[in-house]
Scaffold this active site. Structure first.
Site, PDB file in Angstrom:
ATOM      1  N   CYS A 194       4.331   8.162   0.564  1.00  0.00           N
ATOM      2  CA  CYS A 194       4.352   7.409   1.850  1.00  0.00           C
ATOM      3  C   CYS A 194       4.242   6.107   0.669  1.00  0.00           C
ATOM      4  O   CYS A 194       2.969   5.415   0.733  1.00  0.00           O
ATOM      5  CB  CYS A 194       2.989   7.042   2.872  1.00  0.00           C
ATOM      6  SG  CYS A 194       3.669   6.428   4.287  1.00  0.00           S
ATOM      7  N   CYS A 216       7.786  -5.377  15.366  1.00  0.00           N
ATOM      8  CA  CYS A 216       7.058  -4.216  17.120  1.00  0.00           C
ATOM      9  C   CYS A 216       5.578  -4.714  17.079  1.00  0.00           C
ATOM     10  O   CYS A 216       4.673  -4.173  15.585  1.00  0.00           O
ATOM     11  CB  CYS A 216       7.365  -2.423  16.303  1.00  0.00           C
ATOM     12  SG  CYS A 216       8.957  -2.444  14.927  1.00  0.00           S
ATOM     13  N   CYS A 257       6.514  -6.768   7.452  1.00  0.00           N
ATOM     14  CA  CYS A 257       7.363  -6.532   8.041  1.00  0.00           C
ATOM     15  C   CYS A 257       8.584  -8.123   8.404  1.00  0.00           C
ATOM     16  O   CYS A 257       7.480  -8.619   9.448  1.00  0.00           O
ATOM     17  CB  CYS A 257       7.936  -5.778   8.681  1.00  0.00           C
ATOM     18  SG  CYS A 257       8.771  -5.000   9.650  1.00  0.00           S
ATOM     19  N   CYS A 277      -0.319   2.193   8.629  1.00  0.00           N
ATOM     20  CA  CYS A 277       1.188   1.735   8.145  1.00  0.00           C
ATOM     21  C   CYS A 277       0.089  -0.142   8.058  1.00  0.00           C
ATOM     22  O   CYS A 277      -0.614  -0.279   8.895  1.00  0.00           O
ATOM     23  CB  CYS A 277       1.990   1.485   8.947  1.00  0.00           C
ATOM     24  SG  CYS A 277       3.515   0.314   7.944  1.00  0.00           S
ATOM     25  N   GLY A 327       6.981  -2.738   5.579  1.00  0.00           N
ATOM     26  CA  GLY A 327       8.485  -2.175   5.396  1.00  0.00           C
ATOM     27  C   GLY A 327       9.357  -1.236   6.206  1.00  0.00           C
ATOM     28  O   GLY A 327       9.420  -0.389   6.921  1.00  0.00           O
ATOM     29  N   GLU A 328      10.560  -2.384   6.602  1.00  0.00           N
ATOM     30  CA  GLU A 328      11.669  -1.077   6.757  1.00  0.00           C
ATOM     31  C   GLU A 328      12.873  -1.526   6.138  1.00  0.00           C
ATOM     32  O   GLU A 328      13.257  -2.222   4.882  1.00  0.00           O
ATOM     33  CB  GLU A 328      12.767  -2.630   8.291  1.00  0.00           C
ATOM     34  CG  GLU A 328      13.971  -1.814   8.625  1.00  0.00           C
ATOM     35  CD  GLU A 328      13.941  -1.022   8.784  1.00  0.00           C
ATOM     36  OE1 GLU A 328      13.647   0.219  10.095  1.00  0.00           O
ATOM     37  OE2 GLU A 328      14.428   0.133   8.130  1.00  0.00           O
ATOM     38  N   ASN A 347      -3.000   5.182  16.225  1.00  0.00           N
ATOM     39  CA  ASN A 347      -4.500   4.501  15.037  1.00  0.00           C
ATOM     40  C   ASN A 347      -4.392   2.895  15.521  1.00  0.00           C
ATOM     41  O   ASN A 347      -3.802   2.370  15.116  1.00  0.00           O
ATOM     42  CB  ASN A 347      -4.023   4.517  13.906  1.00  0.00           C
ATOM     43  CG  ASN A 347      -4.842   5.837  13.347  1.00  0.00           C
ATOM     44  OD1 ASN A 347      -5.189   6.876  13.868  1.00  0.00           O
ATOM     45  ND2 ASN A 347      -4.441   6.500  12.255  1.00  0.00           N
ATOM     46  N   CYS A 350       2.775  -2.379  16.139  1.00  0.00           N
ATOM     47  CA  CYS A 350       2.280  -2.038  14.692  1.00  0.00           C
ATOM     48  C   CYS A 350       1.839  -2.544  13.450  1.00  0.00           C
ATOM     49  O   CYS A 350       2.196  -3.811  13.356  1.00  0.00           O
ATOM     50  CB  CYS A 350       4.395  -1.969  14.521  1.00  0.00           C
ATOM     51  SG  CYS A 350       4.041  -1.470  12.346  1.00  0.00           S
ATOM     52  N   GLU A 361       0.839  -1.095  -0.033  1.00  0.00           N
ATOM     53  CA  GLU A 361      -0.410   0.125  -0.156  1.00  0.00           C
ATOM     54  C   GLU A 361       0.721   1.362  -0.539  1.00  0.00           C
ATOM     55  O   GLU A 361       2.235   1.016  -0.072  1.00  0.00           O
ATOM     56  CB  GLU A 361      -1.102  -0.295   0.792  1.00  0.00           C
ATOM     57  CG  GLU A 361      -0.591   0.049   2.498  1.00  0.00           C
ATOM     58  CD  GLU A 361      -1.366  -0.214   3.659  1.00  0.00           C
ATOM     59  OE1 GLU A 361      -2.213  -1.089   3.243  1.00  0.00           O
ATOM     60  OE2 GLU A 361      -0.475  -0.505   4.942  1.00  0.00           O
ATOM     61  N   SER A 390      12.546   5.680  14.199  1.00  0.00           N
ATOM     62  CA  SER A 390      11.430   4.742  14.927  1.00  0.00           C
ATOM     63  C   SER A 390      11.940   4.551  16.452  1.00  0.00           C
ATOM     64  O   SER A 390      11.954   3.593  16.207  1.00  0.00           O
ATOM     65  CB  SER A 390      10.803   3.836  14.418  1.00  0.00           C
ATOM     66  OG  SER A 390       9.770   3.654  13.059  1.00  0.00           O
ATOM     67  N   HIS A 417       9.929   5.469  20.017  1.00  0.00           N
ATOM     68  CA  HIS A 417       9.613   5.112  20.762  1.00  0.00           C
ATOM     69  C   HIS A 417       9.113   4.575  22.261  1.00  0.00           C
ATOM     70  O   HIS A 417       8.951   4.378  22.751  1.00  0.00           O
ATOM     71  CB  HIS A 417       8.593   3.337  19.958  1.00  0.00           C
ATOM     72  CG  HIS A 417       8.351   3.687  18.740  1.00  0.00           C
ATOM     73  ND1 HIS A 417       7.929   5.018  17.730  1.00  0.00           N
ATOM     74  CD2 HIS A 417       8.300   2.819  17.777  1.00  0.00           C
ATOM     75  CE1 HIS A 417       7.263   5.030  16.509  1.00  0.00           C
ATOM     76  NE2 HIS A 417       7.843   3.706  16.066  1.00  0.00           N
ATOM     77  N   SER A 448      13.001   6.853   7.022  1.00  0.00           N
ATOM     78  CA  SER A 448      12.478   6.817   8.088  1.00  0.00           C
ATOM     79  C   SER A 448      12.549   4.774   8.549  1.00  0.00           C
ATOM     80  O   SER A 448      12.046   3.596   7.959  1.00  0.00           O
ATOM     81  CB  SER A 448      10.696   6.185   8.544  1.00  0.00           C
ATOM     82  OG  SER A 448      10.353   6.228   9.657  1.00  0.00           O
TER      83      SER A 448
END
Ligand code: SF4
Length: 359
Positions: free
Chosen positions: A112, A123, A119, A348, A175-176, A305, A126, A99, A229, A231, A207
């Site tokens: 984006c 995490c 991924c 995401c 994804g990373e 979210n 996520c 996406e 990221s 956090h 990112s």
């Protein structure tokens, strides 16, 4: 049947490469520029490239992959955000979806993009991390997301007042990116190539969750804007929230960020998703204030979210605002990210799951 994955992708060719191919097909090299003028507008369907001679169209269709992605669904938010779900078109890959999101505002149009289907890193907060990892994207599939958004803007222009073009790219989708280093570096080269989008590195942000050796190589190869990221700034908490921390902890990340080559007047962004009772406590604020280098970094607080099945809850608005104030009082630049596209679940991994849910 010919394996089309061995063909070059129109989406990943620069001018020189296409000129060389034109010559091998017995066609004049100057045709390459005409083809790329169409491609760079987002048109990959050769039949729509109106001024091309038939032999050129035939050669392109016979020798190149021209459609790395197929649009499956598009959703538009009331605030102008558009979310796209694509199916990969490589052989035996069409069940894999990725996406992309277009975030327009008055002064810029930001896309984006995803770098992987799913991924590899888990995490736990996520949504993408909870989905099955289905593989790395190719450079063509990464850049083709931008082409597809450009094509969409040609056929479905923005509402008045919103920026009608793509001006900025962020690698913040599924994804990373630095776990798919080669393809991502190739895609960065394409985005910045003068025969492609010719974007300045200041208009591109990558990112990452903090893959330290790869951040160093990114700084050497293409030092685009960097977002981390983060956090949590407490090692044992970050070990859980961002498990790559078990391998590259906060001290090695700190050193790497200090050394990352920044463009003039640019900052590294530390992303911090606010989770109720997890990373929004007084000790978290203290640890974060000590970690940040205010000369080179700013903090972006993100409202969480929530999604079906999530074990986490977002911090309250009062807590988020108090956290931001606490950082600012210590001389740290802190912003609260405006939530965009909530009505289409523009975080995401969420559209993909919605599609799978109805499949
Ligand atoms: S936060 Fe980023 S690195 Fe972590 S699981 Fe999600 S997509 Fe992967």
């Amino acid at each position: 049947m010919e394996n089309i994955t061995t063909r070059p992708d129109l989406a990943s060719l620069n001018l020189l490469q296409l000129q060389v191919l034109m010559k091998t097909w017995g066609l004049p090299a100057f045709r390459a520029k005409q083809v790329l003028d169409w491609r760079n507008k987002g048109i990959l369907d050769v039949s729509l490239m109106k001024n091309l001679a038939e032999p050129v169209k035939t050669a392109l269709e016979a020798n190149l992959n021209t459609q790395p992605l197929k649009l499956v669904t598009k959703q538009k938010s009331e605030d102008g955000t558009r979310k796209y779900l694509f199916a990969l078109q490589r052989q035996n890959q069409s069940t894999k979806h990725i996406e992309s999101v277009l975030i327009p505002d008055e002064s810029r149009g930001t896309v984006c993009i995803s770098s992987q289907a799913g991924c590899v890193l888990d995490c736990p907060f996520c949504h993408t991390g909870t989905q099955k990892f289905e593989g790395n994207l190719t450079a063509a599939e990464i850049v083709a997301q931008v082409l597809a958004v450009k094509h969409d803007l040609l056929t479905d222009p923005m509402d008045q007042g919103l920026h009608p073009m793509v001006t900025h790219i962020v690698y913040m989708g599924m994804g990373e990116p630095l776990a798919n280093e080669l393809a991502v570096f190739e895609s960065l080269d394409l985005l910045m190539d003068e025969s492609y989008f010719h974007l300045s590195r200041r208009r591109i942000t990558l990112s990452t969750s903090g893959l330290v050796p790869q951040i160093v190589r990114l700084g050497d190869h293409a030092p685009v804007n960097l977002a981390i990221s983060l956090h949590s700034a407490i090692n044992h908490d970050r070990d859980t929230l961002v498990p790559i921390n078990q391998k590259h902890d906060l001290s090695s990340l700190r050193q790497t960020l200090n050394d990352y080559p920044l463009a003039k007047k640019r900052h590294i962004t530390l992303e911090y998703v606010m989770l109720k009772g997890i990373n929004d406590r007084a000790e978290d604020l203290l640890a974060l204030s000590k970690f940040v280098n205010p000369e080179r970094e700013r903090v972006n607080l993100i409202r969480f979210n929530t999604y079906p099945g999530s074990a986490y809850e977002g911090s309250s608005t009062d807590t988020v605002n108090a956290f931001a104030k606490g950082l600012i009082s210590k001389g740290i630049r802190a912003t609260v990210r405006r939530s965009r596209g909530d009505d289409i679940m523009a975080a995401c991994g969420q559209l993909k799951t919605a599609k799978q849910g109805i499949a």
